[in-house]
Design a protein around this motif. Structure first.
Motif, short mmCIF file in Angstrom:
data_model
loop_
_atom_site.label_atom_id
_atom_site.label_comp_id
_atom_site.label_asym_id
_atom_site.label_seq_id
_atom_site.Cartn_x
_atom_site.Cartn_y
_atom_site.Cartn_z
N ALA A 24 11.87 0.69 12.48
CA ALA A 24 11.63 -0.63 13.05
C ALA A 24 12.49 -0.77 14.30
CB ALA A 24 11.98 -1.72 12.04
N LEU A 25 11.91 -1.35 15.33
CA LEU A 25 12.60 -1.45 16.61
C LEU A 25 12.24 -2.76 17.29
CD1 LEU A 25 13.22 1.13 19.23
CD2 LEU A 25 11.52 -0.56 19.86
N ALA A 26 13.26 -3.45 17.81
CA ALA A 26 13.04 -4.63 18.63
C ALA A 26 13.42 -4.25 20.05
CB ALA A 26 13.89 -5.80 18.14
N ALA A 27 12.56 -4.61 21.00
CA ALA A 27 12.79 -4.26 22.39
C ALA A 27 12.39 -5.41 23.29
CB ALA A 27 11.99 -3.01 22.76
N SER A 28 12.93 -5.39 24.51
CA SER A 28 12.47 -6.36 25.50
C SER A 28 11.09 -5.92 25.97
CB SER A 28 13.44 -6.40 26.68
OG SER A 28 13.36 -5.21 27.44
N VAL A 29 10.35 -6.83 26.57
CA VAL A 29 9.02 -6.46 27.06
C VAL A 29 9.12 -5.46 28.20
CG1 VAL A 29 7.87 -8.57 26.30
CG2 VAL A 29 8.93 -8.49 28.57
N ASP A 30 10.31 -5.29 28.77
CA ASP A 30 10.54 -4.30 29.82
C ASP A 30 10.85 -2.91 29.26
OD1 ASP A 30 10.20 -6.29 31.70
OD2 ASP A 30 12.34 -6.71 31.83
N GLY A 31 10.96 -2.79 27.94
CA GLY A 31 11.19 -1.48 27.33
C GLY A 31 12.64 -1.14 27.05
N LEU A 32 13.53 -2.12 27.02
CA LEU A 32 14.93 -1.87 26.68
C LEU A 32 15.17 -2.19 25.20
CD1 LEU A 32 16.64 -3.40 29.82
CD2 LEU A 32 16.25 -0.99 29.32
N TYR A 80 1.07 4.75 10.91
CA TYR A 80 0.76 3.67 11.82
C TYR A 80 1.93 3.36 12.74
CZ TYR A 80 -3.10 2.60 8.62
OH TYR A 80 -4.23 2.66 7.87
N VAL A 81 1.59 2.85 13.91
CA VAL A 81 2.54 2.23 14.82
C VAL A 81 1.98 0.85 15.09
CG1 VAL A 81 3.66 2.30 17.07
CG2 VAL A 81 3.09 4.44 15.91
N ALA A 82 2.74 -0.17 14.73
CA ALA A 82 2.29 -1.55 14.92
C ALA A 82 3.28 -2.27 15.81
CB ALA A 82 2.18 -2.25 13.56
N THR A 83 2.77 -2.99 16.80
CA THR A 83 3.61 -3.74 17.72
C THR A 83 3.19 -5.20 17.66
OG1 THR A 83 3.89 -1.83 19.16
CG2 THR A 83 4.31 -3.98 20.13
N TYR A 84 4.19 -6.09 17.52
CA TYR A 84 3.95 -7.52 17.39
C TYR A 84 4.73 -8.27 18.46
CZ TYR A 84 2.33 -5.96 12.87
OH TYR A 84 1.66 -5.28 11.88
N ALA A 85 4.13 -9.33 18.98
CA ALA A 85 4.85 -10.20 19.91
C ALA A 85 6.04 -10.82 19.17
CB ALA A 85 3.92 -11.30 20.43
N ALA A 86 7.17 -10.89 19.86
CA ALA A 86 8.37 -11.51 19.30
C ALA A 86 8.89 -12.50 20.35
CB ALA A 86 9.42 -10.45 18.95
N GLY A 87 8.23 -13.62 20.44
CA GLY A 87 8.57 -14.58 21.48
C GLY A 87 7.99 -14.13 22.81
N ALA A 88 8.50 -14.72 23.89
CA ALA A 88 7.97 -14.42 25.21
C ALA A 88 8.59 -13.19 25.85
CB ALA A 88 8.17 -15.63 26.12
N SER A 89 9.76 -12.77 25.37
CA SER A 89 10.47 -11.70 26.07
C SER A 89 10.79 -10.48 25.22
CB SER A 89 11.76 -12.25 26.68
OG SER A 89 12.60 -12.75 25.67
N ALA A 90 10.27 -10.42 24.00
CA ALA A 90 10.58 -9.28 23.13
C ALA A 90 9.35 -8.87 22.32
CB ALA A 90 11.74 -9.64 22.19
N VAL A 91 9.42 -7.66 21.79
CA VAL A 91 8.38 -7.14 20.91
C VAL A 91 9.03 -6.42 19.73
CG1 VAL A 91 6.57 -6.89 22.64
CG2 VAL A 91 8.17 -5.04 22.28
N LEU A 92 8.31 -6.35 18.65
CA LEU A 92 8.74 -5.65 17.45
C LEU A 92 7.78 -4.49 17.24
CD1 LEU A 92 10.25 -5.38 14.70
CD2 LEU A 92 8.58 -7.02 13.78
N THR A 93 8.30 -3.29 17.12
CA THR A 93 7.47 -2.12 16.86
C THR A 93 7.86 -1.53 15.51
OG1 THR A 93 7.11 -1.62 19.18
CG2 THR A 93 6.84 0.20 17.65
#
Length: 169
Positions: A24-32, A80-93
């Motif tokens: 599980a990984l949380a990242a910024s929408v910019d990939g950090l 599977y690889v699943a990516t979910y929106a996490a607010g406006a500036s982050a994503v959860l993969t």
């Protein structure tokens, strides 16, 4: 980011709720990377690929009139690889085994994405940067390669060492 321990806690709780998750990984929408629990997987690479896939998914949803991005699911032979929106500036993969219950994956992924989005937005509201404090730094610039202008010929006019030369006698 002060929310990093809280985000990491959420990732650990998520992995406990869905035992078939392998990462599980949380990242910024910019990939950090903001926080990760991805044994055996390079988190920076996954975050960068997530940002690239997110860009395509956002454009696809927009181009087809489906509204704002919510989630992306990729199924491979082994899982599977699943990516979910996490607010406006982050994503959860999330990375999951092939035998995962996809409904449960979506349910828990959506819940955790919402929670992580709240944590990141609260940190941003407190004036904290969204990017992690331990962001990787580069000591040397990456090499660049000159590219010909669009439509220009790609052939060289100067001989290269492997080009035979003729001599006049």
């Amino acid at each position: 980011m002060a929310a990093e321990p809280e985000v990491l806690d959420e990732l650990h709780r998520l992995r406990a709720r869905v035992p078939q998750l392998t990462g599980a990984l949380a990242a910024s929408v910019d990939g950090l990377v903001l926080a990760h629990d991805t044994p055996g997987v390079e988190p920076e690479g996954v975050a960068a690929l997530t940002a690239a896939a997110l860009g395509v998914a956002v454009r696809m949803a927009d181009a087809t009139g489906q509204g704002d991005f919510r989630e992306l699911l990729v199924r491979g032979v082994d899982g599977y690889v699943a990516t979910y929106a996490a607010g406006a500036s982050a994503v959860l993969t999330l990375l999951a085994e092939d035998r995962v219950n996809v409904g449960r994956l979506h349910l828990e992924g959506r819940r955790s994405g919402t929670r992580i989005g709240e944590l990141v937005e609260a940190a941003t509201a407190r004036g904290e940067p969204v990017t992690p404090a331990r962001a990787p730094t580069r000591t040397a610039p990456l090499p660049t390669r000159a590219r010909p202008a669009r439509g220009a010929s790609r052939t060289s006019t100067t001989p290269t060492p492997n080009t035979p030369r003729t001599s006049e006698s």
